[in-house]
Write a protein that holds these residues in place. Structure first.
Motif, short mmCIF file in Angstrom:
data_model
loop_
_atom_site.label_atom_id
_atom_site.label_comp_id
_atom_site.label_asym_id
_atom_site.label_seq_id
_atom_site.Cartn_x
_atom_site.Cartn_y
_atom_site.Cartn_z
N ARG A 140 1.34 -3.98 -1.03
CA ARG A 140 1.43 -2.75 -0.23
C ARG A 140 2.00 -1.60 -1.04
O ARG A 140 1.53 -0.48 -0.96
CB ARG A 140 2.29 -2.98 1.01
CG ARG A 140 1.56 -3.70 2.10
CD ARG A 140 2.33 -3.69 3.41
NE ARG A 140 1.95 -4.85 4.17
CZ ARG A 140 2.77 -5.82 4.56
NH1 ARG A 140 4.06 -5.73 4.29
NH2 ARG A 140 2.32 -6.84 5.22
N SER A 141 3.05 -1.91 -1.83
CA SER A 141 3.66 -0.88 -2.67
C SER A 141 2.67 -0.36 -3.69
O SER A 141 2.58 0.85 -3.94
CB SER A 141 4.88 -1.45 -3.40
OG SER A 141 5.92 -1.69 -2.52
N GLN A 144 0.08 1.92 -2.06
CA GLN A 144 0.60 3.21 -1.61
C GLN A 144 0.96 4.12 -2.79
O GLN A 144 0.96 5.32 -2.67
CB GLN A 144 1.84 3.03 -0.75
CG GLN A 144 1.53 2.42 0.59
CD GLN A 144 2.79 2.15 1.40
OE1 GLN A 144 3.91 2.27 0.90
NE2 GLN A 144 2.60 1.75 2.65
#
Length: 145
Positions: A140-141, A144
């Motif tokens: 997810r990091s 993003q």
């Protein structure tokens, strides 16, 4: 591994930091719910009895024992006192708590082996779930940023 008897009551012992009791109730092989249910059963309390003593609903005790919910700090402290185990043992399996059940030695060797394998798989599954969560966060990091 060292085990010494404490004055915590029948069926209790002091576990060492490495799990002490052969790991039966250690953080690697048992959950909070497992330790709660084990301590309750040793005292001969039903889930209903414990719920009345703690002032909570029966479904709350069931959720705790099934690891679907976690008690608040004040209930944890009350629980430890009622069950005659340390707060640390309830949370981690270390400290004053229960000894490993003795009836495992009365089981057929194949049954004991299967139970041991199941505990190992449960611990491995838990570690893998933690690892999966970490990888998902990293993914997810990366997506993003």
């Amino acid at each position: 591994m060292t085990e010494e008897t404490s004055n915590a009551g029948p069926g209790t012992s002091t576990s060492t930091a490495d799990g002490g009791d052969g790991g039966w109730y250690s953080a690697e092989t048992a959950t909070f719910g497992d330790r709660l249910a084990g301590a309750r059963e040793v005292l001969g309390l039903s889930q209903s009895d414990l719920s009345k003593k703690l002032g909570v609903k029966l479904k709350t005790i069931r959720a705790w024992e099934e690891d679907l919910a976690e008690p608040r700090a004040n209930k944890l402290q009350m629980m430890a006192g009622i069950l005659n185990v340390s707060l640390m043992w309830l949370l981690t399996g270390e400290g004053d708590g229960l000894s490993a059940p003795s009836d495992e030695t009365d089981m057929p060797e194949t049954t004991a082996a299967v139970l041991t394998e199941m505990r190992k798989l449960k611990a491995e599954l838990s570690r893998m779930a933690d690892r999966l969560g970490t990888l998902e966060k990293r993914l997810r990091s990366a997506a993003q940023g």
